[in-house]
Design an enzyme around this catalytic site. Structure first.
Site, PDB file in Angstrom:
ATOM      1  N   ASP A 185       3.911   1.871  -3.577  1.00 46.62           N
ATOM      2  CA  ASP A 185       2.490   2.521  -3.949  1.00 46.62           C
ATOM      3  C   ASP A 185       2.262   3.873  -3.426  1.00 46.62           C
ATOM      4  O   ASP A 185       1.554   4.680  -4.191  1.00 46.62           O
ATOM      5  CB  ASP A 185       1.801   1.515  -3.202  1.00 46.62           C
ATOM      6  CG  ASP A 185       1.568  -0.016  -3.585  1.00 46.62           C
ATOM      7  OD1 ASP A 185       2.154  -0.237  -4.516  1.00 46.62           O
ATOM      8  OD2 ASP A 185       1.466  -1.036  -2.844  1.00 46.62           O
ATOM      9  N   GLU A 210      -3.670  -5.960  -4.489  1.00 45.89           N
ATOM     10  CA  GLU A 210      -3.914  -5.824  -3.163  1.00 45.89           C
ATOM     11  C   GLU A 210      -5.530  -6.155  -3.100  1.00 45.89           C
ATOM     12  O   GLU A 210      -5.821  -6.620  -1.973  1.00 45.89           O
ATOM     13  CB  GLU A 210      -3.441  -4.418  -2.404  1.00 45.89           C
ATOM     14  CG  GLU A 210      -2.014  -4.306  -2.225  1.00 45.89           C
ATOM     15  CD  GLU A 210      -1.707  -3.045  -1.399  1.00 45.89           C
ATOM     16  OE1 GLU A 210      -0.576  -3.100  -0.839  1.00 45.89           O
ATOM     17  OE2 GLU A 210      -2.647  -2.168  -0.926  1.00 45.89           O
TER      18      GLU A 210
END
Length: 282
Positions: free
Chosen positions: A60, A176
């Site tokens: 990420d 997320e």
């Protein structure tokens, strides 16, 4: 009855997908360019001079860093003063430091700053104890300490952004956000989220399209905040896989067990995705 339940599930799934801005598929190379253009335009529009981002060694922050670096390079091509400051924010000695260094080497940020958060994080925990805070279990203390670490990292990033007149980049994406897997006012605190709307496999796809090595693109995700369970995989914390989470976000049917876990977690973490609660009618 089964059909009614299935329709209810489908409606809720569709609403969540829409809320998080998720898409069933993307063209990775084009998506990378689009998001870099967005960051470049934002920097110029807000008259800021840099982006600040913590690089952990995970995919990420790797992709967010690549997007940020491209954005500032493009801004400079337009004769706009801009730079990207990548930060290493280890807690003591980071177990996967080699991955973080490989990520930095691939991103090639304009500047790298390293701030070790161990001392201030430990001091805060100790201050809490001296102030009368007690923990029921070692696990509870470790969990709170982990959130302190996450928030300490953002203190450091915002301090640098304040000094450099910059914007802090967050690495939150749809997977997320769906699971609420971020620390409120910690890694969830940022000025801009260039990965918003992407699921995990799409983030990996962008990393591959940029030429990242497979070990970084496919690295097992871990927040690594808990000292009692170091390098704890995200999926272990979830109880389901990113594959199932991504399928959900792409509008595909998932198992009843995965659906229940996702919906339960999404509802329980709703407060993380909202602005502070105020009195009704204000």
């Amino acid at each position: 009855m089964t059909d009614i339940v299935h329709k209810d599930h489908l409606t809720e799934q569709t609403n969540i997908i829409r809320t998080l801005g998720a898409k069933p598929e993307i063209e990775p190379a084009s998506e990378f360019i689009r998001r870099a253009d967005f960051l470049r335009a934002l920097l110029i529009e807000t008259k800021r001079k840099c982006f600040v981002l913590g690089i952990s060694g995970g995919v990420d922050s790797l992709v967010a860093g690549l997007i940020a670096q491209r954005a500032v390079v493009q801004a400079r091509e337009e004769r706009y003063q801009a730079k990207f400051v990548a930060m290493r924010l280890p807690y003591g000695d980071q177990r996967d430091e080699a991955d973080a260094q490989r990520a930095l080497k691939f991103i090639q940020p304009d500047e790298v700053l390293t701030v070790n958060i161990k001392k201030p994080s430990d001091e805060m925990l100790l201050s809490l104890k001296h102030g009368g805070t007690f923990f029921d279990t070692a696990g509870q203390e470790d969990f709170v300490h982990g959130n302190i670490k996450a928030r300490q990292r953002m203190i450091a990033q915002y301090a640098v952004a304040g000094r450099e007149e910059g914007l802090v980049i967050g690495t939150d994406h749809a997977a997320e956000a769906l699971m609420g897997f971020f620390t409120k006012h910690g890694d969830g605190a940022c000025d801009v989220t260039p990965l918003a709307g992407l699921n995990k496999r799409q983030v990996r796809a962008i990393a591959r399209s940029c030429g990242a090595e497979e070990t970084l693109a496919m690295k097992v995700p871990t927040a690594d905040l808990e000292s009692l369970v170091p390098m704890k995989p995200d999926e272990l914390a979830f109880g389901i896989s990113y594959h199932e989470i991504d399928d959900f976000l792409e509008g595909k049917q998932v198992s009843s067990q995965a659906y229940d876990v996702i919906i339960r977690q999404y509802r329980a973490t709703a407060h993380k995705r909202r602005l502070p609660i105020t009195l009704p009618g204000l």
